[in-house]
Design an enzyme around this catalytic site. Structure first.
Site, PDB file in Angstrom:
ATOM      1  N   SER A  93       0.828  -1.204   0.000  1.00 41.61           N
ATOM      2  CA  SER A  93       0.000   0.000   0.000  1.00 41.61           C
ATOM      3  C   SER A  93       0.864   1.257   0.000  1.00 41.61           C
ATOM      4  CB  SER A  93      -0.905   0.033   1.229  1.00 41.61           C
ATOM      5  OG  SER A  93      -1.719  -1.105   1.289  1.00 41.61           O
TER       6      SER A  93
HETATM    7  N1  SAH Z   1      -0.975  -4.797   4.059  1.00 39.20           N
HETATM    8  C1  SAH Z   1      -0.244  -5.082   2.862  1.00 39.20           C
HETATM    9  C2  SAH Z   1      -1.081  -4.784   1.641  1.00 39.20           C
HETATM   10  C3  SAH Z   1      -1.005  -5.883   0.653  1.00 39.20           C
HETATM   11  S1  SAH Z   1      -2.206  -5.844  -0.639  1.00 39.20           S
HETATM   12  C4  SAH Z   1       1.080  -4.349   2.829  1.00 39.20           C
HETATM   13  O1  SAH Z   1       1.324  -3.495   3.716  1.00 39.20           O
HETATM   14  O2  SAH Z   1       1.898  -4.633   1.977  1.00 39.20           O
HETATM   15  C5  SAH Z   1      -3.505  -6.846   0.038  1.00 39.20           C
HETATM   16  C6  SAH Z   1      -3.143  -8.262   0.413  1.00 39.20           C
HETATM   17  O3  SAH Z   1      -4.343  -8.916   0.818  1.00 39.20           O
HETATM   18  C7  SAH Z   1      -2.564  -9.114  -0.708  1.00 39.20           C
HETATM   19  O4  SAH Z   1      -1.335  -9.653  -0.313  1.00 39.20           O
HETATM   20  C8  SAH Z   1      -3.611 -10.207  -0.915  1.00 39.20           C
HETATM   21  O5  SAH Z   1      -3.065 -11.457  -1.282  1.00 39.20           O
HETATM   22  C9  SAH Z   1      -4.250 -10.268   0.458  1.00 39.20           C
HETATM   23  N2  SAH Z   1      -5.571 -10.875   0.516  1.00 39.20           N
HETATM   24  C10 SAH Z   1      -6.608 -10.762  -0.364  1.00 39.20           C
HETATM   25  N3  SAH Z   1      -7.671 -11.469   0.070  1.00 39.20           N
HETATM   26  C11 SAH Z   1      -7.315 -12.035   1.253  1.00 39.20           C
HETATM   27  C12 SAH Z   1      -7.969 -12.869   2.197  1.00 39.20           C
HETATM   28  N4  SAH Z   1      -9.236 -13.304   2.030  1.00 39.20           N
HETATM   29  N5  SAH Z   1      -7.284 -13.276   3.288  1.00 39.20           N
HETATM   30  C13 SAH Z   1      -6.014 -12.858   3.498  1.00 39.20           C
HETATM   31  N6  SAH Z   1      -5.338 -12.073   2.646  1.00 39.20           N
HETATM   32  C14 SAH Z   1      -5.974 -11.652   1.539  1.00 39.20           C
END
Ligand code: SAH
Length: 223
Positions: free
Chosen positions: A71
């Site tokens: 993000s």
């Molecule tokens: N908080 C992260 C943002 C990553 S983007 C950071 O600081 O880098 C969002 C993430 O959510 C992705 O890695 C994606 O694989 C994950 N995601 C999507 N659906 C999900 C679910 N149902 N359970 C867990 N993770 C999920």
């Protein structure tokens, strides 16, 4: 090694860029000193791919593989502020979507006890290793975070870092009394940041700015 290229010079440059990132966040309206202080301490360049490291302190999202992104710092600061204004460390906080691990590391730096769920095995494994290398105590689990983390509930705070089509029922159920859930809810491509707070009578809901997150995929997310 030439004299003008001191050992740890790279780290010093990164530290200066972190301060610049914090100045930029301030200019964009982030005013919570504790959030800004935590973001000045967490080394975002460790959480991005090697190609993105030189740009790690620009206010941008970067690909982290598997179609996912780390993000934008502004988004992390915004969500963290919403949480911190309603819930103080050392509470128990659950993050859904570990991804790079950056948001979890910022929550850890604030003094929360952090739990994080990721659904993509490779991202989960990479984040676990990185937390170990950096000595960051985040508890990680591989699975569908749209169902929360039942065994560790209740949580004082829950932060969802992926876009949900609606608010997952299980996440609300896993909030402690007074606890709050910060979650982007809406269509793919555009969601509204939403905060639910558990009160005596039920849940209070507040709406904030719009953002664009990658989809939350799971039983209570998108298919
Ligand atoms: N908080 C992260 C943002 C990553 S983007 C950071 O600081 O880098 C969002 C993430 O959510 C992705 O890695 C994606 O694989 C994950 N995601 C999507 N659906 C999900 C679910 N149902 N359970 C867990 N993770 C999920």
């Amino acid at each position: 090694m030439p004299e003008h290229f001191p050992v740890n010079g790279g780290e010093r440059v990164f530290a200066e860029r972190r301060r610049e990132m914090v100045r930029e966040l301030r200019r964009k309206g982030i005013g919570n000193e504790r959030v800004l202080d935590a973001m000045e301490r967490v080394e975002r360049h460790r959480f991005v791919d090697a190609e993105s490291a030189p740009y790690a302190y620009e206010d941008s999202a970067y690909p982290i593989g598997h179609g996912q992104t780390i993000s934008q710092p502004y988004t992390v600061a915004y969500m963290t502020t919403l949480l911190l204004e309603r819930c103080s460390p050392p509470g128990k906080v659950l993050e859904i979507g570990t991804g790079s691990g950056y948001q979890a590391a910022v929550l850890d730096a604030l003094g929360f006890m952090v739990y994080s769920v990721e659904r993509i095995p490779a991202l989960h494994v990479r984040a676990v290793r990185l937390f170990q290398d950096l000595g960051i105590a985040v508890s990680c689990r591989l699975g569908d975070g749209s169902l929360g983390w039942e065994e560790e509930a209740p949580f004082d705070g829950i932060v969802v870092t992926a876009a949900a089509p609606h608010c997952p029922e299980q996440l609300l159920r896993q909030l402690a009394p007074g606890g709050c859930l910060v979650i982007p809810v809406g269509e793919q491509g555009m969601q509204q940041m939403t905060v639910y707070r558990r009160s005596e009578g039920g849940f209070e809901k507040e709406l904030f700015h719009h953002f664009a997150f990658v989809p939350l995929i799971g039983r209570e997310g998108w298919n």
